[in-house]
Design a protein around this motif. Structure first.
Motif, mmCIF file in Angstrom:
data_model
loop_
_atom_site.group_PDB
_atom_site.id
_atom_site.type_symbol
_atom_site.label_atom_id
_atom_site.label_comp_id
_atom_site.label_asym_id
_atom_site.label_seq_id
_atom_site.Cartn_x
_atom_site.Cartn_y
_atom_site.Cartn_z
ATOM 1 N N TYR A 1 13.349 -53.161 -20.689
ATOM 2 C CA TYR A 1 13.472 -53.814 -19.394
ATOM 3 C C TYR A 1 14.140 -52.846 -18.424
ATOM 4 C CZ TYR A 1 18.156 -54.699 -21.290
ATOM 5 O OH TYR A 1 19.403 -54.562 -21.865
ATOM 6 N N SER A 2 14.149 -53.206 -17.153
ATOM 7 C CA SER A 2 14.721 -52.346 -16.120
ATOM 8 C C SER A 2 15.902 -53.023 -15.442
ATOM 9 C CB SER A 2 13.665 -52.005 -15.053
ATOM 10 O OG SER A 2 12.618 -51.249 -15.606
ATOM 11 N N VAL A 3 16.893 -52.228 -15.094
ATOM 12 C CA VAL A 3 17.997 -52.688 -14.265
ATOM 13 C C VAL A 3 18.269 -51.604 -13.222
ATOM 14 C CG1 VAL A 3 19.060 -54.021 -16.124
ATOM 15 C CG2 VAL A 3 19.797 -51.664 -15.728
ATOM 16 N N LYS A 4 18.935 -51.954 -12.148
ATOM 17 C CA LYS A 4 19.340 -50.968 -11.164
ATOM 18 C C LYS A 4 20.579 -50.228 -11.676
ATOM 19 C CE LYS A 4 16.255 -52.223 -8.089
ATOM 20 N NZ LYS A 4 15.103 -51.337 -7.786
ATOM 21 N N THR B 1 20.677 -41.481 -16.632
ATOM 22 C CA THR B 1 20.156 -41.919 -15.333
ATOM 23 C C THR B 1 20.601 -41.006 -14.202
ATOM 24 O OG1 THR B 1 20.130 -44.197 -16.119
ATOM 25 C CG2 THR B 1 19.976 -43.860 -13.743
ATOM 26 N N VAL B 2 21.855 -40.593 -14.235
ATOM 27 C CA VAL B 2 22.349 -39.691 -13.189
ATOM 28 C C VAL B 2 21.618 -38.348 -13.260
ATOM 29 C CG1 VAL B 2 24.347 -38.326 -12.461
ATOM 30 C CG2 VAL B 2 24.582 -40.783 -12.896
ATOM 31 N N LEU C 1 22.007 -45.581 -6.501
ATOM 32 C CA LEU C 1 22.406 -46.866 -7.080
ATOM 33 C C LEU C 1 21.239 -47.831 -7.170
ATOM 34 C CD1 LEU C 1 25.835 -47.380 -5.288
ATOM 35 C CD2 LEU C 1 25.418 -46.479 -7.591
ATOM 36 N N GLN C 2 20.147 -47.564 -6.417
ATOM 37 C CA GLN C 2 18.973 -48.429 -6.447
ATOM 38 C C GLN C 2 17.884 -47.925 -7.399
ATOM 39 O OE1 GLN C 2 19.050 -51.425 -4.958
ATOM 40 N NE2 GLN C 2 21.168 -50.758 -4.527
ATOM 41 N N VAL C 3 18.193 -46.845 -8.113
ATOM 42 C CA VAL C 3 17.235 -46.300 -9.066
ATOM 43 C C VAL C 3 17.082 -47.263 -10.243
ATOM 44 C CG1 VAL C 3 16.863 -44.464 -10.753
ATOM 45 C CG2 VAL C 3 17.628 -43.902 -8.442
ATOM 46 N N ASP C 4 15.835 -47.476 -10.674
ATOM 47 C CA ASP C 4 15.578 -48.320 -11.836
ATOM 48 C C ASP C 4 15.919 -47.564 -13.117
ATOM 49 O OD1 ASP C 4 14.630 -50.688 -10.660
ATOM 50 O OD2 ASP C 4 12.679 -49.781 -10.297
ATOM 51 N N VAL C 5 16.721 -48.201 -13.952
ATOM 52 C CA VAL C 5 17.090 -47.633 -15.244
ATOM 53 C C VAL C 5 16.297 -48.367 -16.314
ATOM 54 C CG1 VAL C 5 18.967 -47.180 -16.852
ATOM 55 C CG2 VAL C 5 19.405 -47.168 -14.381
ATOM 56 N N LYS C 6 15.535 -47.602 -17.106
ATOM 57 C CA LYS C 6 14.755 -48.202 -18.192
ATOM 58 C C LYS C 6 15.656 -48.366 -19.406
ATOM 59 C CE LYS C 6 10.837 -48.085 -15.887
ATOM 60 N NZ LYS C 6 11.326 -47.471 -14.626
ATOM 61 N N ILE C 7 15.845 -49.611 -19.814
ATOM 62 C CA ILE C 7 16.692 -49.921 -20.959
ATOM 63 C C ILE C 7 15.809 -50.174 -22.177
ATOM 64 C CG2 ILE C 7 18.426 -51.490 -21.905
ATOM 65 C CD1 ILE C 7 19.423 -49.848 -19.544
ATOM 66 N N ASN C 8 16.084 -49.461 -23.257
ATOM 67 C CA ASN C 8 15.378 -49.672 -24.522
ATOM 68 C C ASN C 8 16.381 -50.151 -25.554
ATOM 69 O OD1 ASN C 8 12.590 -48.656 -23.981
ATOM 70 N ND2 ASN C 8 13.696 -46.776 -23.494
ATOM 71 N N PRO D 1 26.720 -47.550 -23.028
ATOM 72 C CA PRO D 1 26.657 -47.509 -21.552
ATOM 73 C C PRO D 1 26.865 -46.123 -20.957
ATOM 74 C CG PRO D 1 27.854 -49.453 -22.278
ATOM 75 C CD PRO D 1 27.584 -48.643 -23.512
ATOM 76 N N ILE D 2 27.801 -45.340 -21.500
ATOM 77 C CA ILE D 2 28.059 -44.019 -20.929
ATOM 78 C C ILE D 2 26.837 -43.115 -21.085
ATOM 79 C CG2 ILE D 2 29.128 -43.131 -23.048
ATOM 80 C CD1 ILE D 2 30.059 -42.247 -19.395
ATOM 81 N N GLY D 3 26.128 -43.240 -22.219
ATOM 82 C CA GLY D 3 24.921 -42.443 -22.422
ATOM 83 C C GLY D 3 23.831 -42.805 -21.440
ATOM 84 N N ARG D 4 23.684 -44.098 -21.185
ATOM 85 C CA ARG D 4 22.679 -44.533 -20.209
ATOM 86 C C ARG D 4 23.029 -44.055 -18.809
ATOM 87 N NH1 ARG D 4 21.985 -50.574 -22.830
ATOM 88 N NH2 ARG D 4 20.199 -50.061 -24.171
#
Length: 274
Positions: free
Chosen positions: A264-267, A173-174, A228-235, A166-169
Protein backbone atom coordinates in the motif's frame (compact mmCIF):
# COMPACT_ATOMS: atom_id res chain seq x y z
CA UNK A 1 31.71 -14.53 -0.13
CA UNK A 2 29.48 -15.79 2.69
CA UNK A 3 27.00 -17.34 0.25
CA UNK A 4 29.87 -18.94 -1.68
CA UNK A 5 31.16 -20.47 1.55
CA UNK A 6 27.72 -21.98 2.25
CA UNK A 7 27.63 -23.39 -1.30
CA UNK A 8 31.05 -24.93 -0.80
CA UNK A 9 30.00 -26.45 2.54
CA UNK A 10 26.93 -28.06 0.94
CA UNK A 11 28.95 -29.35 -2.01
CA UNK A 12 31.61 -30.91 0.19
CA UNK A 13 29.06 -32.52 2.52
CA UNK A 14 27.26 -34.33 -0.32
CA UNK A 15 30.49 -35.02 -2.24
CA UNK A 16 29.16 -33.08 -5.23
CA UNK A 17 31.00 -33.78 -8.48
CA UNK A 18 33.62 -31.10 -9.27
CA UNK A 19 31.96 -29.42 -12.26
CA UNK A 20 28.62 -28.94 -10.46
CA UNK A 21 30.49 -27.74 -7.36
CA UNK A 22 32.36 -25.09 -9.35
CA UNK A 23 29.13 -23.94 -10.96
CA UNK A 24 27.16 -23.45 -7.74
CA UNK A 25 30.09 -21.80 -5.94
CA UNK A 26 30.57 -19.39 -8.87
CA UNK A 27 26.85 -18.57 -8.88
CA UNK A 28 26.94 -17.97 -5.12
CA UNK A 29 30.02 -15.76 -5.39
CA UNK A 30 28.58 -13.70 -8.27
CA UNK A 31 24.90 -13.53 -7.29
CA UNK A 32 24.98 -9.91 -6.05
CA UNK A 33 27.61 -8.68 -8.50
CA UNK A 34 25.24 -6.30 -10.32
CA UNK A 35 23.91 -4.37 -7.33
CA UNK A 36 24.37 -0.61 -7.56
CA UNK A 37 25.27 1.87 -4.79
CA UNK A 38 22.94 1.60 -1.78
CA UNK A 39 21.61 -1.62 -3.32
CA UNK A 40 17.79 -1.86 -3.39
CA UNK A 41 17.33 1.68 -2.02
CA UNK A 42 18.03 3.52 -5.28
CA UNK A 43 17.44 0.71 -7.77
CA UNK A 44 13.75 1.63 -8.38
CA UNK A 45 14.79 5.14 -9.47
CA UNK A 46 17.62 3.85 -11.67
CA UNK A 47 15.17 1.46 -13.31
CA UNK A 48 12.51 4.14 -13.83
CA UNK A 49 14.85 6.71 -15.41
CA UNK A 50 17.64 4.61 -16.94
CA UNK A 51 16.15 1.12 -17.37
CA UNK A 52 18.82 -0.38 -15.11
CA UNK A 53 18.46 -3.06 -12.44
CA UNK A 54 20.82 -5.48 -10.74
CA UNK A 55 19.56 -8.52 -12.66
CA UNK A 56 20.43 -7.08 -16.07
CA UNK A 57 23.66 -5.60 -14.73
CA UNK A 58 24.75 -8.93 -13.24
CA UNK A 59 24.16 -10.64 -16.59
CA UNK A 60 26.07 -7.91 -18.45
CA UNK A 61 29.08 -8.16 -16.13
CA UNK A 62 29.20 -11.96 -16.23
CA UNK A 63 28.87 -12.13 -20.02
CA UNK A 64 31.42 -9.37 -20.61
CA UNK A 65 28.90 -6.86 -21.95
CA UNK A 66 29.64 -4.15 -19.37
CA UNK A 67 32.40 -1.54 -19.29
CA UNK A 68 34.35 -3.85 -16.96
CA UNK A 69 35.23 -6.14 -19.87
CA UNK A 70 35.41 -9.93 -20.06
CA UNK A 71 37.63 -10.83 -17.10
CA UNK A 72 34.92 -12.78 -15.24
CA UNK A 73 33.75 -14.50 -18.42
CA UNK A 74 37.36 -15.47 -19.16
CA UNK A 75 37.79 -16.96 -15.68
CA UNK A 76 34.58 -18.98 -16.01
CA UNK A 77 35.67 -20.25 -19.42
CA UNK A 78 39.11 -21.18 -18.10
CA UNK A 79 37.45 -23.41 -15.49
CA UNK A 80 34.83 -24.82 -17.87
CA UNK A 81 31.90 -23.15 -16.09
CA UNK A 82 28.99 -22.23 -18.34
CA UNK A 83 28.07 -18.56 -17.69
CA UNK A 84 24.46 -19.26 -18.71
CA UNK A 85 24.20 -21.93 -15.99
CA UNK A 86 25.59 -19.43 -13.48
CA UNK A 87 23.08 -16.77 -14.55
CA UNK A 88 20.20 -19.27 -14.51
CA UNK A 89 21.07 -20.29 -10.94
CA UNK A 90 21.23 -16.66 -9.84
CA UNK A 91 17.89 -15.87 -11.50
CA UNK A 92 16.18 -18.99 -10.07
CA UNK A 93 15.63 -20.42 -13.56
CA UNK A 94 18.12 -23.29 -13.46
CA UNK A 95 16.70 -26.77 -14.14
CA UNK A 96 19.62 -28.84 -12.89
CA UNK A 97 19.81 -31.07 -9.83
CA UNK A 98 20.84 -28.38 -7.36
CA UNK A 99 18.53 -25.57 -8.46
CA UNK A 100 16.73 -25.55 -5.08
CA UNK A 101 19.86 -24.18 -3.39
CA UNK A 102 19.09 -20.86 -5.07
CA UNK A 103 15.40 -20.97 -6.03
CA UNK A 104 13.70 -22.35 -2.90
CA UNK A 105 11.97 -20.11 -0.37
CA UNK A 106 14.87 -20.95 1.95
CA UNK A 107 18.06 -20.82 -0.06
CA UNK A 108 21.76 -20.17 0.40
CA UNK A 109 21.39 -16.44 -0.23
CA UNK A 110 18.56 -15.84 2.25
CA UNK A 111 20.16 -18.09 4.90
CA UNK A 112 23.34 -16.02 4.76
CA UNK A 113 21.69 -12.62 4.38
CA UNK A 114 19.12 -12.92 7.16
CA UNK A 115 21.55 -14.36 9.72
CA UNK A 116 24.13 -11.67 8.87
CA UNK A 117 21.48 -8.95 9.12
CA UNK A 118 20.51 -10.29 12.54
CA UNK A 119 24.16 -10.33 13.62
CA UNK A 120 24.46 -6.61 12.80
CA UNK A 121 21.62 -5.81 15.19
CA UNK A 122 22.96 -7.51 18.29
CA UNK A 123 24.14 -10.75 19.89
CA UNK A 124 23.69 -14.01 18.05
CA UNK A 125 20.10 -15.24 17.98
CA UNK A 126 18.87 -18.64 19.10
CA UNK A 127 18.80 -19.84 15.48
CA UNK A 128 22.52 -20.56 15.45
CA UNK A 129 24.74 -20.46 12.39
CA UNK A 130 23.84 -20.70 8.71
CA UNK A 131 26.82 -22.98 8.08
CA UNK A 132 25.63 -25.54 10.65
CA UNK A 133 22.14 -25.48 9.13
CA UNK A 134 23.58 -26.03 5.64
CA UNK A 135 25.61 -29.00 6.87
CA UNK A 136 22.47 -30.56 8.34
CA UNK A 137 20.58 -29.68 5.12
CA UNK A 138 23.15 -31.63 3.12
CA UNK A 139 23.11 -34.57 5.55
CA UNK A 140 19.31 -34.79 5.68
CA UNK A 141 18.67 -35.65 2.05
CA UNK A 142 15.66 -33.34 2.29
CA UNK A 143 15.86 -30.42 4.67
CA UNK A 144 16.42 -29.99 8.43
CA UNK A 145 12.94 -29.18 9.75
CA UNK A 146 13.96 -27.72 13.12
CA UNK A 147 16.68 -25.53 11.64
CA UNK A 148 14.43 -24.23 8.87
CA UNK A 149 11.44 -23.67 11.16
CA UNK A 150 13.63 -21.59 13.49
CA UNK A 151 15.16 -19.75 10.56
CA UNK A 152 11.75 -18.85 9.11
CA UNK A 153 10.73 -17.36 12.46
CA UNK A 154 14.02 -15.43 12.50
CA UNK A 155 13.33 -14.12 8.98
CA UNK A 156 9.90 -12.88 10.10
CA UNK A 157 11.52 -11.00 12.98
CA UNK A 158 14.29 -9.49 10.86
CA UNK A 159 11.83 -8.25 8.22
CA UNK A 160 9.47 -6.70 10.73
CA UNK A 161 12.01 -5.28 13.18
CA UNK A 162 14.93 -4.37 10.88
CA UNK A 163 14.31 -4.39 7.13
CA UNK A 164 10.86 -2.79 7.30
CA UNK A 165 11.55 -0.69 10.39
CA UNK A 166 10.31 2.94 10.16
CA UNK A 167 13.84 4.38 10.02
CA UNK A 168 14.67 2.15 7.04
CA UNK A 169 11.58 3.26 5.19
CA UNK A 170 12.43 6.89 5.89
CA UNK A 171 15.99 6.49 4.62
CA UNK A 172 14.81 4.71 1.46
CA UNK A 173 12.18 7.34 0.71
CA UNK A 174 14.45 10.31 1.32
CA UNK A 175 17.16 8.81 -0.90
CA UNK A 176 14.68 8.05 -3.68
CA UNK A 177 13.06 11.48 -3.38
CA UNK A 178 16.42 13.20 -3.59
CA UNK A 179 17.48 11.24 -6.67
CA UNK A 180 14.16 11.80 -8.49
CA UNK A 181 14.22 15.52 -7.69
CA UNK A 182 17.82 15.84 -8.91
CA UNK A 183 17.85 13.28 -11.70
CA UNK A 184 19.83 15.63 -13.98
CA UNK A 185 22.78 15.17 -11.61
CA UNK A 186 22.75 11.40 -12.13
CA UNK A 187 23.82 9.20 -15.02
CA UNK A 188 23.38 5.54 -15.91
CA UNK A 189 27.06 4.92 -15.17
CA UNK A 190 26.46 5.87 -11.52
CA UNK A 191 24.97 2.40 -11.11
CA UNK A 192 28.38 0.86 -11.82
CA UNK A 193 30.26 2.96 -9.27
CA UNK A 194 31.51 1.69 -5.96
CA UNK A 195 29.64 3.15 -3.02
CA UNK A 196 32.76 5.17 -2.11
CA UNK A 197 32.91 6.72 -5.57
CA UNK A 198 29.16 7.27 -5.64
CA UNK A 199 29.30 8.99 -2.25
CA UNK A 200 32.01 11.35 -3.53
CA UNK A 201 29.86 12.24 -6.56
CA UNK A 202 26.64 12.82 -4.58
CA UNK A 203 27.64 14.29 -1.24
CA UNK A 204 24.34 16.16 -0.85
CA UNK A 205 22.37 12.91 -0.97
CA UNK A 206 24.37 11.52 1.94
CA UNK A 207 23.99 14.75 3.86
CA UNK A 208 20.21 14.26 3.67
CA UNK A 209 20.57 10.67 4.90
CA UNK A 210 22.54 12.01 7.87
CA UNK A 211 19.72 14.48 8.54
CA UNK A 212 17.30 11.55 8.79
CA UNK A 213 19.58 9.74 11.22
CA UNK A 214 20.30 12.79 13.40
CA UNK A 215 16.93 14.58 13.29
CA UNK A 216 14.39 11.78 12.88
CA UNK A 217 12.04 13.45 15.35
CA UNK A 218 11.96 16.83 13.56
CA UNK A 219 12.28 16.00 9.87
CA UNK A 220 9.48 18.37 8.83
CA UNK A 221 11.88 21.24 9.55
CA UNK A 222 14.79 19.71 7.64
CA UNK A 223 13.35 18.23 4.43
CA UNK A 224 11.99 20.04 1.36
CA UNK A 225 8.26 20.51 1.84
CA UNK A 226 7.44 18.93 -1.55
CA UNK A 227 9.04 15.66 -0.46
CA UNK A 228 6.48 15.25 2.30
CA UNK A 229 3.85 14.56 -0.39
CA UNK A 230 5.87 11.78 -2.01
CA UNK A 231 4.09 8.41 -2.05
CA UNK A 232 5.93 5.78 -0.04
CA UNK A 233 5.34 2.19 -1.15
CA UNK A 234 4.93 0.01 1.92
CA UNK A 235 5.53 -3.73 1.60
CA UNK A 236 4.47 -5.61 4.70
CA UNK A 237 5.45 -9.28 4.77
CA UNK A 238 4.67 -11.99 7.28
CA UNK A 239 6.51 -15.32 7.19
CA UNK A 240 4.85 -18.40 8.64
CA UNK A 241 5.28 -22.18 8.68
CA UNK A 242 2.53 -24.35 7.21
CA UNK A 243 2.68 -27.29 9.60
CA UNK A 244 0.29 -29.30 7.45
CA UNK A 245 3.15 -29.88 4.98
CA UNK A 246 5.43 -32.71 6.08
CA UNK A 247 9.13 -32.10 5.40
CA UNK A 248 9.94 -35.08 3.21
CA UNK A 249 12.19 -33.62 0.52
CA UNK A 250 13.70 -30.36 -0.69
CA UNK A 251 10.69 -29.92 -2.97
CA UNK A 252 8.44 -29.30 0.07
CA UNK A 253 10.42 -26.21 1.14
CA UNK A 254 8.23 -23.77 -0.79
CA UNK A 255 5.04 -25.45 0.42
CA UNK A 256 5.98 -25.46 4.11
CA UNK A 257 7.63 -22.03 4.35
CA UNK A 258 5.07 -19.46 3.31
CA UNK A 259 4.52 -15.72 3.42
CA UNK A 260 1.78 -13.16 3.02
CA UNK A 261 2.31 -9.76 1.40
CA UNK A 262 0.45 -6.49 1.72
CA UNK A 263 1.37 -3.50 -0.46
CA UNK A 264 0.00 0.00 0.00
CA UNK A 265 1.03 3.65 -0.26
CA UNK A 266 1.30 6.41 2.31
CA UNK A 267 2.63 9.95 2.08
CA UNK A 268 6.10 10.55 3.49
CA UNK A 269 4.61 13.04 5.95
CA UNK A 270 2.71 10.15 7.53
CA UNK A 271 6.03 8.47 8.37
CA UNK A 272 7.70 11.66 9.57
CA UNK A 273 7.45 12.54 13.24
CA UNK A 274 7.26 16.04 14.67
Amino acid sequence: IGVAKLAEIYAIEIDMEPHARRTIVCAALLHDLGHGPLSHTLEPVFEEYFGINHHRTTRDIITGASRFGSQILDILSEHNVDPEDVIALIDGEYTGAHAFLFSSAINLDTLEGITRCRAFVGPRSAFGSASAAVRRWAASGGFPKNDFDDFWALKNSVYNLVINAPIGRLLDTVAQSYMAANIDRFAADDFLKTEKSFRASHKELFSYLNVVLKHEGELRDHLPRSWLQVDVKINDRTFFVDNSVAPESAHEINARYRQTRARYSVKLEELVKG
